[in-house]
Design an enzyme around this catalytic site. Structure first.
Site, PDB file in Angstrom:
ATOM      1  N   SER A 131       0.848  -1.203   0.000  1.00  0.00           N
ATOM      2  CA  SER A 131       0.000   0.000   0.000  1.00  0.00           C
ATOM      3  C   SER A 131       0.876   1.243   0.000  1.00  0.00           C
ATOM      4  O   SER A 131       2.057   1.191   0.368  1.00  0.00           O
ATOM      5  CB  SER A 131      -0.855  -0.014   1.269  1.00  0.00           C
ATOM      6  OG  SER A 131      -1.406   1.253   1.526  1.00  0.00           O
ATOM      7  N   TYR A 144      -3.096  -0.519  10.072  1.00  0.00           N
ATOM      8  CA  TYR A 144      -2.964  -0.791   8.635  1.00  0.00           C
ATOM      9  C   TYR A 144      -1.572  -0.380   8.150  1.00  0.00           C
ATOM     10  O   TYR A 144      -0.895  -1.139   7.456  1.00  0.00           O
ATOM     11  CB  TYR A 144      -4.049  -0.027   7.872  1.00  0.00           C
ATOM     12  CG  TYR A 144      -4.115  -0.350   6.399  1.00  0.00           C
ATOM     13  CD1 TYR A 144      -4.763  -1.501   5.943  1.00  0.00           C
ATOM     14  CD2 TYR A 144      -3.542   0.490   5.449  1.00  0.00           C
ATOM     15  CE1 TYR A 144      -4.830  -1.797   4.590  1.00  0.00           C
ATOM     16  CE2 TYR A 144      -3.602   0.207   4.094  1.00  0.00           C
ATOM     17  CZ  TYR A 144      -4.258  -0.939   3.672  1.00  0.00           C
ATOM     18  OH  TYR A 144      -4.319  -1.240   2.320  1.00  0.00           O
TER      19      TYR A 144
HETATM   20  N1  LIG Z   1      -8.424  -0.629  -2.588  1.00  0.00           N
HETATM   21  C1  LIG Z   1      -7.330   0.086  -2.432  1.00  0.00           C
HETATM   22  O1  LIG Z   1      -7.302   1.303  -2.728  1.00  0.00           O
HETATM   23  C2  LIG Z   1      -6.074  -0.547  -1.920  1.00  0.00           C
HETATM   24  C3  LIG Z   1      -4.917   0.230  -1.904  1.00  0.00           C
HETATM   25  C4  LIG Z   1      -3.726  -0.339  -1.442  1.00  0.00           C
HETATM   26  C5  LIG Z   1      -3.711  -1.652  -1.029  1.00  0.00           C
HETATM   27  N2  LIG Z   1      -4.859  -2.396  -1.061  1.00  0.00           N
HETATM   28  C6  LIG Z   1      -4.751  -3.782  -0.611  1.00  0.00           C
HETATM   29  O2  LIG Z   1      -5.238  -4.644  -1.626  1.00  0.00           O
HETATM   30  C7  LIG Z   1      -5.754  -5.830  -1.042  1.00  0.00           C
HETATM   31  C8  LIG Z   1      -7.169  -6.062  -1.543  1.00  0.00           C
HETATM   32  O3  LIG Z   1      -7.965  -4.965  -1.118  1.00  0.00           O
HETATM   33  P1  LIG Z   1      -9.340  -4.568  -1.817  1.00  0.00           P
HETATM   34  O4  LIG Z   1      -9.330  -3.105  -1.965  1.00  0.00           O
HETATM   35  O5  LIG Z   1      -9.602  -5.452  -2.977  1.00  0.00           O
HETATM   36  O6  LIG Z   1     -10.329  -4.886  -0.612  1.00  0.00           O
HETATM   37  P2  LIG Z   1     -11.727  -5.672  -0.529  1.00  0.00           P
HETATM   38  O7  LIG Z   1     -12.529  -5.396  -1.745  1.00  0.00           O
HETATM   39  O8  LIG Z   1     -12.269  -5.344   0.796  1.00  0.00           O
HETATM   40  O9  LIG Z   1     -11.273  -7.200  -0.584  1.00  0.00           O
HETATM   41  C9  LIG Z   1     -10.546  -7.759   0.477  1.00  0.00           C
HETATM   42  C10 LIG Z   1     -10.348  -9.230   0.196  1.00  0.00           C
HETATM   43  O10 LIG Z   1      -9.620  -9.798   1.295  1.00  0.00           O
HETATM   44  C11 LIG Z   1     -10.338 -10.936   1.763  1.00  0.00           C
HETATM   45  N3  LIG Z   1     -10.133 -11.145   3.194  1.00  0.00           N
HETATM   46  C12 LIG Z   1     -10.237 -10.240   4.200  1.00  0.00           C
HETATM   47  N4  LIG Z   1     -10.022 -10.831   5.381  1.00  0.00           N
HETATM   48  C13 LIG Z   1      -9.755 -12.139   5.121  1.00  0.00           C
HETATM   49  C14 LIG Z   1      -9.460 -13.266   5.918  1.00  0.00           C
HETATM   50  N5  LIG Z   1      -9.376 -13.188   7.264  1.00  0.00           N
HETATM   51  N6  LIG Z   1      -9.262 -14.452   5.311  1.00  0.00           N
HETATM   52  C15 LIG Z   1      -9.350 -14.567   3.956  1.00  0.00           C
HETATM   53  N7  LIG Z   1      -9.620 -13.541   3.151  1.00  0.00           N
HETATM   54  C16 LIG Z   1      -9.832 -12.340   3.733  1.00  0.00           C
HETATM   55  C17 LIG Z   1     -11.789 -10.636   1.426  1.00  0.00           C
HETATM   56  O11 LIG Z   1     -12.529 -11.846   1.294  1.00  0.00           O
HETATM   57  P3  LIG Z   1     -13.633 -12.370   2.354  1.00  0.00           P
HETATM   58  O12 LIG Z   1     -14.228 -11.187   3.042  1.00  0.00           O
HETATM   59  O13 LIG Z   1     -14.559 -13.116   1.478  1.00  0.00           O
HETATM   60  O14 LIG Z   1     -12.856 -13.253   3.270  1.00  0.00           O
HETATM   61  C18 LIG Z   1     -11.654  -9.972   0.068  1.00  0.00           C
HETATM   62  O15 LIG Z   1     -11.547 -10.948  -0.946  1.00  0.00           O
HETATM   63  C19 LIG Z   1      -5.658  -5.622   0.470  1.00  0.00           C
HETATM   64  O16 LIG Z   1      -4.492  -6.227   0.960  1.00  0.00           O
HETATM   65  C20 LIG Z   1      -5.557  -4.110   0.614  1.00  0.00           C
HETATM   66  O17 LIG Z   1      -4.921  -3.733   1.796  1.00  0.00           O
HETATM   67  C21 LIG Z   1      -6.029  -1.872  -1.482  1.00  0.00           C
END
Ligand SMILES: NC(=O)c1ccc[n+]([C@@H]2O[C@H](COP(=O)([O-])OP(=O)(O)OC[C@H]3O[C@@H](n4cnc5c(N)ncnc54)[C@H](OP(=O)(O)O)[C@@H]3O)[C@@H](O)[C@H]2O)c1
Length: 242
Positions: A131, A144
């Site tokens: 991130s 985070y």
């Molecule tokens: N969106 C952004 O702007 C952004 C920016 C920088 C980094 N990121 C990173 O990118 C990654 C994906 O984020 P996203 O934005 O796609 O978020 P999201 O839409 O909330 O998706 C999060 C994913 O993580 C899974 N997850 C959460 N807790 C879990 C657990 N205990 N066991 C297994 N799976 C789990 C969720 O699946 P379930 O709920 O079905 O388990 C879901 O598939 C994360 O690491 C986030 O920190 C995102």
């Protein structure tokens, strides 16, 4: 060079958002994929190349079991993408430990599990989704930032340990991407516009914007790259005046 034909990958957090897009993207490049998350994806991933298993990544026993079973069935493992993550902004005193468990400890346990197989095969690519918070201070979400900063550095540590075995470890660093995680900021007009102003390309990213870099890191095209960050943020980090 960019083909993943015949390769085998595991993507955590692949039920939606970035993880889902990366699982689908790897499959479109020819890889068989195991998608791990607690809930099943609502959208169908590409072809039948993506298999889903329900798994809470903080349950190390279950995570290791799913990884070992998949590797045994496929006879190999080429790629792990640690994309599962949570963000609990606000008064998160109770959430700090859990955030660190999901965003840092679980990726480490996943790496341990695949590394056993990758070391023996003397090949593999591990991609940790970090991130902007691994580089910059953001308010109201210390757990985070600590977890992503730790994950970013874990990448370099593991790249060092696994390099002699031909296993590469890199960070994929998204900027502001429209997903469930960022839905509240995206829907808030003021915050949304502020995010765009901070971004050289003046727009939010989509999960699909990350696929090219992930396929690059997973494939032979990046065979001499390890311990690195690929920042896919529309120019957020590189921007000076905002
Ligand atoms: N969106 C952004 O702007 C952004 C920016 C920088 C980094 N990121 C990173 O990118 C990654 C994906 O984020 P996203 O934005 O796609 O978020 P999201 O839409 O909330 O998706 C999060 C994913 O993580 C899974 N997850 C959460 N807790 C879990 C657990 N205990 N066991 C297994 N799976 C789990 C969720 O699946 P379930 O709920 O079905 O388990 C879901 O598939 C994360 O690491 C986030 O920190 C995102």
């Amino acid at each position: 060079m960019f083909s993943l034909e015949g390769r085998v990958a595991i993507v955590t957090g692949a039920s939606r958002g970035i993880g889902w897009a990366l699982a689908d993207g790897l499959a479109r490049s020819g890889s068989k994929v195991l998608a791990l998350a607690r809930s099943k994806a609502a959208d169908q991933c590409f072809l039948d190349l993506v298999e889903y298993q329900s798994c809470d990544v903080t349950n190390t026993e279950a995570l290791t079991h799913h990884i070992d079973t998949f590797v045994e069935n496929c006879g190999r493992i080429d790629v792990l993408i640690n994309a599962a993550g949570i963000s609990l902004p606000g008064d998160i005193q109770d959430g700090v430990e859990h955030t660190i468990k999901v965003n840092l400890i679980a990726p480490y346990r996943g790496i341990e599990a695949v590394a056993r197989h990758m070391r023996a095969a003397r090949s593999g690519s591990i991609i940790n989704v970090t991130s902007l918070a691994a580089f910059q201070g953001f308010p109201n979400n210390p757990g985070y930032a600590a977890a992503k900063g730790g994950l970013s550095q874990l990448t370099r540590a593991m790249a060092c340990d696994l390099g002699p075995f031909g296993v590469r470890v890199n960070n994929l660093v998204p900027g502001y991407i429209e997903t469930d995680m960022t839905a509240a900021s995206y829907k808030d007009q003021k915050i949304n516009e502020q995010r765009c102003r901070n971004t050289m390309l003046e727009r939010w990213g989509a999960p699909s914007d990350l696929v090219g870099a992930a396929v690059f890191l997973a494939s032979d095209a990046s065979s001499y790259m390890t311990g690195q960050d690929i920042v896919v943020d529309g120019g957020w980090l590189a921007k000076g005046l905002v």
